[in-house]
Scaffold this active site. Structure first.
Site, mmCIF file in Angstrom:
data_model
loop_
_atom_site.group_PDB
_atom_site.id
_atom_site.type_symbol
_atom_site.label_atom_id
_atom_site.label_comp_id
_atom_site.label_asym_id
_atom_site.label_seq_id
_atom_site.Cartn_x
_atom_site.Cartn_y
_atom_site.Cartn_z
ATOM 1 N N ASP A 158 8.432 -6.123 5.217
ATOM 2 C CA ASP A 158 8.549 -7.514 4.765
ATOM 3 C C ASP A 158 9.184 -8.393 5.852
ATOM 4 O OD1 ASP A 158 8.416 -9.781 3.197
ATOM 5 O OD2 ASP A 158 10.285 -9.359 2.139
ATOM 6 N N GLU A 204 3.225 -5.302 6.337
ATOM 7 C CA GLU A 204 3.739 -6.657 6.103
ATOM 8 C C GLU A 204 4.644 -7.095 7.254
ATOM 9 O OE1 GLU A 204 4.981 -9.508 2.352
ATOM 10 O OE2 GLU A 204 5.262 -7.338 2.147
ATOM 11 N N TYR A 251 -2.250 -2.142 4.103
ATOM 12 C CA TYR A 251 -1.447 -3.041 3.284
ATOM 13 C C TYR A 251 -2.422 -3.683 2.297
ATOM 14 C CZ TYR A 251 1.471 -6.986 1.868
ATOM 15 O OH TYR A 251 2.166 -7.913 1.127
ATOM 16 N N ASP A 292 1.343 0.513 1.688
ATOM 17 C CA ASP A 292 1.663 -0.166 0.442
ATOM 18 C C ASP A 292 0.333 -0.416 -0.272
ATOM 19 O OD1 ASP A 292 2.310 -1.883 -1.595
ATOM 20 O OD2 ASP A 292 3.176 -3.440 -0.317
ATOM 21 N N ASN A 304 0.065 -1.281 -3.391
ATOM 22 C CA ASN A 304 0.245 -2.333 -4.388
ATOM 23 C C ASN A 304 -0.278 -1.952 -5.763
ATOM 24 O OD1 ASN A 304 1.740 -4.751 -3.926
ATOM 25 N ND2 ASN A 304 0.342 -5.248 -2.245
ATOM 26 N N ASP A 328 3.969 2.797 -2.920
ATOM 27 C CA ASP A 328 3.728 3.214 -1.539
ATOM 28 C C ASP A 328 3.416 4.709 -1.550
ATOM 29 O OD1 ASP A 328 4.961 0.724 0.148
ATOM 30 O OD2 ASP A 328 6.126 1.126 -1.665
ATOM 31 N N ASP A 343 13.537 -4.306 -2.368
ATOM 32 C CA ASP A 343 12.160 -4.366 -1.906
ATOM 33 C C ASP A 343 11.700 -2.925 -1.640
ATOM 34 O OD1 ASP A 343 10.068 -6.370 -1.454
ATOM 35 O OD2 ASP A 343 10.026 -5.636 0.594
ATOM 36 N N HIS A 344 10.917 -2.688 -0.600
ATOM 37 C CA HIS A 344 10.364 -1.357 -0.350
ATOM 38 C C HIS A 344 11.366 -0.459 0.362
ATOM 39 C CE1 HIS A 344 6.074 -2.357 -1.256
ATOM 40 N NE2 HIS A 344 6.501 -3.570 -0.955
#
Length: 275
Positions: free
Chosen positions: A9, A44, A128, A167, A169, A240, A265-266
């Site tokens: 990110d 990202e 991604y 990721d 999603n 992920d 976040d991740h």
């Protein structure tokens, strides 16, 4: 071999910002070298269309000495400073690098979402995956992407082993998020996205975390930043993944999350495999 994947990110923030969150990100990034990974996949990145700056590259070279760096950034007509992916791999390795387009809808092929490294015996590819968007306004495009991406992985698998990460999603099963009932039909947990991931696995791929850990619960890779207590309460999602061709699933030694401390976040994920 040992591989790490992480949705960072914004790598610019992690490398150059002094905000509290950026320092947490940089600490996590710095910690990855301790695992001595052969390859690090980053999603990202949010870099400009021409990629990392000279300053970015100098910092990365200092953090990851003896690694080569390749990247795929969002370019026009897609949004600038959006999405993007990057690989860091040991300079003793010599893969061929490609930046595939998969005939995805809209601007998705221009958003820097895939990089593939080809080695003698296998492909290592990262993705991604596009988010379905607020109000699921991109769900139709997301479904088309899932079909195209599954076809792409299957085409690689016909040539040699595939290791795929990133990721994705999507939380595939109800045990892959803390609150499945209240999140049904939220982006990342729609029936359509879950079916897309099921179809991907059906083409000959194994979710390595589930292969190693079975139906363990409470194991997540993402916690919402907007909810300050999400990580403290472990109110997370597993979105992920490390996937491998079914025929090398028995070669997987470890597939697990790397502790990212207080950063929400991740979190990074690790794969160790005997090839």
């Amino acid at each position: 071999m040992k591989f790490i994947s992480w949705n960072i990110d914004s790598i610019n923030a992690a490398l150059t910002s002094s905000s509290e969150r950026a320092l947490l990100s940089k600490n996590v990034l710095s910690s990855l070298i301790e695992y001595n990974p052969d390859v690090v996949a980053i999603q990202e990145t949010k870099l400009p269309s021409d990629g990392p700056s000279k300053k970015h590259l100098e910092i990365l070279k200092d953090m990851f000495p003896n690694y080569k760096i390749v990247w795929n950034s969002s370019v026009e007509p897609a949004r600038k400073g959006y999405a993007g992916t990057m690989f860091l791999y040991k300079d003793t390795l010599n893969p061929s690098v490609t930046y595939p387009a998969i005939s995805a809808p809209g601007t998705m092929d221009y958003e820097g979402r895939i990089i593939t490294l080809e080695f003698d015996k296998f492909f290592l590819t990262q993705v991604y995956t596009p988010n379905a968007g607020d109000g699921l306004n991109r769900l139709d495009e997301r479904q088309a992407w899932d079909i195209k991406y599954a076809e792409y992985l299957a085409s690689l698998d016909k040539e040699k082993y595939v290791i795929a990460t990133g990721d994705f999603n999507v939380a595939h099963r109800e045990i892959d998020l803390a609150h499945p009932n209240s999140n049904h039909n939220s982006p990342g947990f729609t029936d359509e996205e879950r079916e897309g991931f099921t179809n991907l696995l059906a083409k000959g791929f194994t979710d390595t975390f589930r292969y190693i850990h079975g139906d363990v619960t409470g194991a997540y890779t993402w916690w919402a930043q907007r909810v300050k207590t999400s990580k403290i309460n472990n109110s997370g999602w597993r979105i992920d993944y490390w996937l491998v061709s079914d025929r090398i699933a028995d070669k997987v030694i470890r597939s697990e999350m790397i502790d990212s401390g207080p950063r929400q976040d991740h979190t990074p994920i690790l794969l160790e495999i005997d090839l």
